[in-house]
Write a protein that holds these residues in place. Structure first.
Motif, PDB file in Angstrom:
ATOM      1  N   SER A 603     123.383 -53.689 -58.878  1.00  0.00           N
ATOM      2  CA  SER A 603     124.504 -54.363 -59.451  1.00  0.00           C
ATOM      3  C   SER A 603     124.289 -55.824 -59.178  1.00  0.00           C
ATOM      4  CB  SER A 603     125.612 -53.743 -58.779  1.00  0.00           C
ATOM      5  OG  SER A 603     125.733 -53.937 -57.478  1.00  0.00           O
ATOM      6  N   GLY A 604     123.772 -56.188 -58.040  1.00  0.00           N
ATOM      7  CA  GLY A 604     123.965 -57.609 -57.295  1.00  0.00           C
ATOM      8  C   GLY A 604     124.668 -57.777 -56.412  1.00  0.00           C
ATOM      9  N   SER A 605     125.551 -56.883 -56.002  1.00  0.00           N
ATOM     10  CA  SER A 605     126.702 -57.127 -54.991  1.00  0.00           C
ATOM     11  C   SER A 605     126.138 -56.888 -53.799  1.00  0.00           C
ATOM     12  CB  SER A 605     127.968 -56.391 -55.345  1.00  0.00           C
ATOM     13  OG  SER A 605     128.671 -56.282 -54.138  1.00  0.00           O
ATOM     14  N   THR A 606     126.264 -57.876 -52.955  1.00  0.00           N
ATOM     15  CA  THR A 606     125.563 -57.847 -51.644  1.00  0.00           C
ATOM     16  C   THR A 606     126.010 -56.876 -50.888  1.00  0.00           C
ATOM     17  OG1 THR A 606     124.946 -60.044 -52.005  1.00  0.00           O
ATOM     18  CG2 THR A 606     124.578 -59.102 -49.654  1.00  0.00           C
ATOM     19  N   GLY A 607     127.445 -56.830 -50.826  1.00  0.00           N
ATOM     20  CA  GLY A 607     128.219 -55.821 -50.023  1.00  0.00           C
ATOM     21  C   GLY A 607     127.925 -54.294 -50.308  1.00  0.00           C
ATOM     22  N   TYR A 609     124.877 -53.259 -51.654  1.00  0.00           N
ATOM     23  CA  TYR A 609     123.683 -53.258 -50.817  1.00  0.00           C
ATOM     24  C   TYR A 609     123.679 -52.756 -49.499  1.00  0.00           C
ATOM     25  CZ  TYR A 609     121.500 -55.614 -55.146  1.00  0.00           C
ATOM     26  OH  TYR A 609     121.323 -55.785 -56.199  1.00  0.00           O
ATOM     27  N   ILE A 610     124.493 -53.409 -48.840  1.00  0.00           N
ATOM     28  CA  ILE A 610     124.715 -53.103 -47.190  1.00  0.00           C
ATOM     29  C   ILE A 610     125.137 -51.800 -47.073  1.00  0.00           C
ATOM     30  CG2 ILE A 610     125.840 -54.104 -45.218  1.00  0.00           C
ATOM     31  CD1 ILE A 610     125.639 -56.945 -46.261  1.00  0.00           C
ATOM     32  N   LEU A 611     126.280 -51.632 -47.864  1.00  0.00           N
ATOM     33  CA  LEU A 611     127.115 -50.302 -47.649  1.00  0.00           C
ATOM     34  C   LEU A 611     125.980 -48.992 -47.755  1.00  0.00           C
ATOM     35  CD1 LEU A 611     129.659 -48.667 -47.300  1.00  0.00           C
ATOM     36  CD2 LEU A 611     129.789 -48.570 -49.659  1.00  0.00           C
ATOM     37  N   VAL A 614     123.530 -49.053 -45.060  1.00  0.00           N
ATOM     38  CA  VAL A 614     124.092 -48.027 -43.945  1.00  0.00           C
ATOM     39  C   VAL A 614     124.269 -46.556 -44.151  1.00  0.00           C
ATOM     40  CG1 VAL A 614     126.300 -48.034 -42.726  1.00  0.00           C
ATOM     41  CG2 VAL A 614     125.332 -50.131 -43.144  1.00  0.00           C
TER      42      VAL A 614
END
Lengths: 628, 106
Positions: A603-607, A609-611, A614
């Motif tokens: 999607s491009g959303s860095t948040g 990606y991080i989620l 993890v």
């Protein structure tokens, strides 16, 4: 220079000539390039002559290892030469006749713009041919074997602007490749069974009775199949008449004197192996006789001067194989040698005629050339008399020997060979009379151009005529002289004894009958050729069948070539485009489509990606914990 | 006598490291500021370092401690790179809010 260096220089000199001409031929003036090749070969011939002294009397010959080629735990293949008496004879023929043909080509190819390339190919051919006969094992011979095939291809298609020449070149190459398969299988079998490819070792094993008949039969049949390709025997002979598309010196050198005899050489080289396989020998005998007869029949009605000679070459090669099949190995070599002289002479004479006729090859449009071409006429006459076996010229003795050997083996085969000899006399005399006697039948333009060829052409003709006349003394028959020079000379190289013996009475009869028959044929053919009938079109059933070479080319075409083309078309249309292409396209399409679908996850959303990172790590840890 | 730090039992170290690591993970997950996230990553790294040193002492082996030194050096280099990236992000977008970073996609 020691004897080893001299032996090495023999094949090296033509290779040097080739290298110079192929790389610098375009820059060099024509005369320089062609003379370099010619002189290289003449020097090579000189070296061969000087080897006769030291090696001729040496029973073991000279073995020359240049280096180890490759080896494994169970077989060592070396790149090595072996020069014995048989090799010496072959070397002399190749370099001797080769030199004369090089000299001849100086005159014949003088006006060709690619003269230096032509000489480069000729030199390369001689190099490979020398490799073929020098090789001490089958693999070195095989390099030469393939190399001469390549050069034959290059030289048949030398005038590549004409499509027919290219077709003929391809045909020769492909048919030769079919035969090569047999040779290759024989090589592999020998390597697996004997762990060696050395001729001397194989002959030793065969002579010591270490090889079973079945194995020997299998290997020799494969070898003979290879030989039928190179030496133009049934079923693979059809390429040779077409190969006449090449320049005439090529026909003389490659398709008459040297390359086509490679098959004979190979069989004679492994004579000890062949005598272990009576089935193979009988087959060779039968194939040789059949080829000789059929080619002679086809030769009766050919009108192209070179085609007649081509069929006579096939026929004479059949004679040699018949000799081999009858177990008369040195007789085959004897005929090989005399044939090299007289057939080269005939081809070169034909070339001289074609040269004078401004490229005309149809004998129906010649005639009456005696006056314009006195030297060519005289030498051609000698060549004709030699090939038909007129005494005391060379082929009288060599052919007589083969006939006698055939008689001692089988009366029927002797009958067919004798018939072939009669046919040979008829078509060769027809060729001679149509070309040279009566009046000129060509155009006025051609008549005004008629001229005797230059010295570079006539000198080789005269020398070859002398060789054709006198080379017969090398193998005088028992009834004339009690010393057969060639047989005793070749004895150390060919361990197999010639078997067949015929009574003196029979030999005298054979000679007497053949001379009388030849004189009768001479008179009859002469009369027939001066009549109108010789030039008329004959549409009878047999005449047509012979004119069309018994439709063998057509049969091969419809049975093999067309079906093969059909299979190729099918594999190209169905297997290639549907199956192979289809599979590849499906794989790429699947990748493409899945990529297009899955890329939406990014999607491009860095948040996010991080989620997901993890979550991924946690999943991994949980899995690891659970799978403990 | 035994140094003070070694009197603390291994379990305490493990619990502390887990707590630190969880703080780091939580920070990474819930904060929006890229610099804070970055710091939280460092926190996780150091939780692991702590664990390594603790086990190293427990097993009386210097290997783990040596390893930690290398991790620190690598981390220093990584911080330099990471901060450089953050500076570039700020220069281009005038913000370090990761919700505004929506360009890392096809």
């Amino acid at each position: 220079m020691g004897i080893r260096e001299m032996a090495l220089m023999i094949p090296l000199l033509p290779l040097i000539g080739f290298t110079i001409n192929i790389f610098f031929g375009k820059q060099l003036p024509k005369s320089v390039g062609s003379w370099i090749s010619t002189l290289a070969l003449i020097a090579s011939f000189g070296l061969v002559v000087s080897l006769w002294g030291p090696i001729g009397a040496e029973p073991l010959g000279l073995h020359l290892t240049i280096g180890e080629w490759f080896s494994s735990s169970w077989a060592h293949i070396s790149f090595s030469f072996h020069i014995d008496q048989l090799t010496l004879i072959m070397l002399s023929i190749i370099t001797g006749v080769g030199s004369l043909i090089h000299l001849y080509s100086q005159g014949y190819m003088h006006d060709d713009e690619n003269q230096n390339t032509f000489f480069a190919y000729l030199n390369l051919f001689v190099f490979f041919m020398l490799l073929l006969v020098l090789g001490s094992n089958m693999l070195v011979t095989f390099i030469g074997w393939e190399g001469v095939g390549l050069c034959s291809y290059l030289l048949i298609g030398f005038w590549y602007k004409d499509h027919e020449n290219n077709d003929a070149a391809r045909k020769a190459f492909i048919i030769n490749r079919i035969g090569d398969l047999g040779f290759l299988i024989a090589i592999f079998t020998c390597l697996i069974q004997f762990n060696t490819l050395e001729y001397s070792k194989i002959n030793e094993l065969a002579g010591g009775g270490m090889i079973t008949t079945g194995l020997a039969t299998m290997i020799t049949l494969c070898l003979f199949f290879g030989a039928t390709g190179k030496s133009a025997q049934i079923p693979l002979y059809t390429w040779l008449p077409d190969a006449m598309a090449g320049p005439t010196p090529v026909s003389a050198l490659i398709h008459a004197a040297t390359m086509v005899t490679a098959g004979i050489y190979l069989v004679v080289r492994l004579s000890s192996l062949f005598v272990l396989a009576p089935i193979s020998l009988n087959l060779i005998f039968a194939v040789g006789v059949a080829t000789a007869l059929i080619a002679a029949i086809i030769g009766l009605r050919q009108n192209d001067i070179k085609k007649v000679l081509a069929y006579s070459t096939v026929s004479q090669l059949g004679f040699m194989f018949a000799a081999v099949g009858a177990g008369a190995f040195s007789s085959a070599i004897f005929h090989l040698g005399t044939h090299a002289f007289f057939k080269a002479l005939l081809f070169l004479g034909a070339g001289s005629v074609i040269h004078a006729m401004s490229g005309e090859q149809d004998i129906r449009k010649m005639g009456g050339l005696t006056k314009a071409l006195p030297i060519t006429h005289f030498t051609f006459l000698i060549g004709t008399l030699t090939i038909i076996g007129f005494p005391p010229f060379a082929a009288f003795f060599s052919k007589d020997e083969i006939l006698a050997m055939a008689y001692s083996k089988s009366v029927w085969m002797f009958f067919f060979l004798a018939l072939t000899s009669v046919l040979t006399a008829i078509y060769m005399l027809r060729l001679y009379f149509l070309t040279f006697s009566n009046s000129f039948r060509g155009t006025d333009h051609q008549a005004s151009h008629l001229h005797e060829s230059p010295l570079t052409i006539t000198v080789p003709l005269v020398l070859l005529a002398l060789a054709s006349m006198f080379s017969g003394v090398l193998g005088l028959p028992e009834v004339i002289s009690d010393y057969h020079w060639l047989n005793s000379f070749l004895a150390p190289a060919i361990k197999v004894q010639q078997e067949g013996h015929v009574s003196h009475f029979f030999e005298y009869c054979l000679m007497g009958v053949s001379v009388v028959a030849l004189i009768i044929i001479f008179i009859l053919v002469r009369k027939w050729c001066s009549g109108e009938k010789a030039l008329q079109v004959n549409n009878g059933f047999w005449a047509k069948a012979i004119d069309n070479k018994f439709y063998i080319d057509e049969a091969y075409d419809s049975l093999i070539t067309q079906n093969f083309a059909r299979i190729s078309k099918w594999t190209n249309g169905v297997l290639e485009s549907k199956l192979v292409d289809g599979l590849v396209n499906q794989v790429s399409l699947t990748t493409l489509l899945s990529g297009q679908t899955i890329r939406r996850i990014q999607s491009g959303s860095t948040g996010v990606y991080i989620l997901s990172m993890v979550l991924g790590i946690i999943t991994l840890l949980v899995f690891q914990y659970l799978s403990r | 006598m035994i140094p003070l730090l070694q009197q603390i039992s291994l379990e305490h170290y493990v619990v502390l490291a887990c707590l630190l690591f969880s703080v780091g993970v939580t920070g990474v997950l819930i904060r929006k500021n890229a610099i804070i996230i970055f710091m939280c990553v460092e926190l996780m790294l150091n939780a692991v370092n702590l664990l390594l040193v603790a086990f190293s002492a427990h097993h009386h082996s210097a290997g783990g401690q040596t390893f930690v030194f290398f991790i620190m050096i690598i981390a220093a280099a990584e911080v330099a790179v990471g901060l450089a990236i953050l500076v570039m992000i700020y220069r281009n977008m005038h913000s370090v809010d990761i919700d505004k970073l929506q360009n890392l996609k096809w």
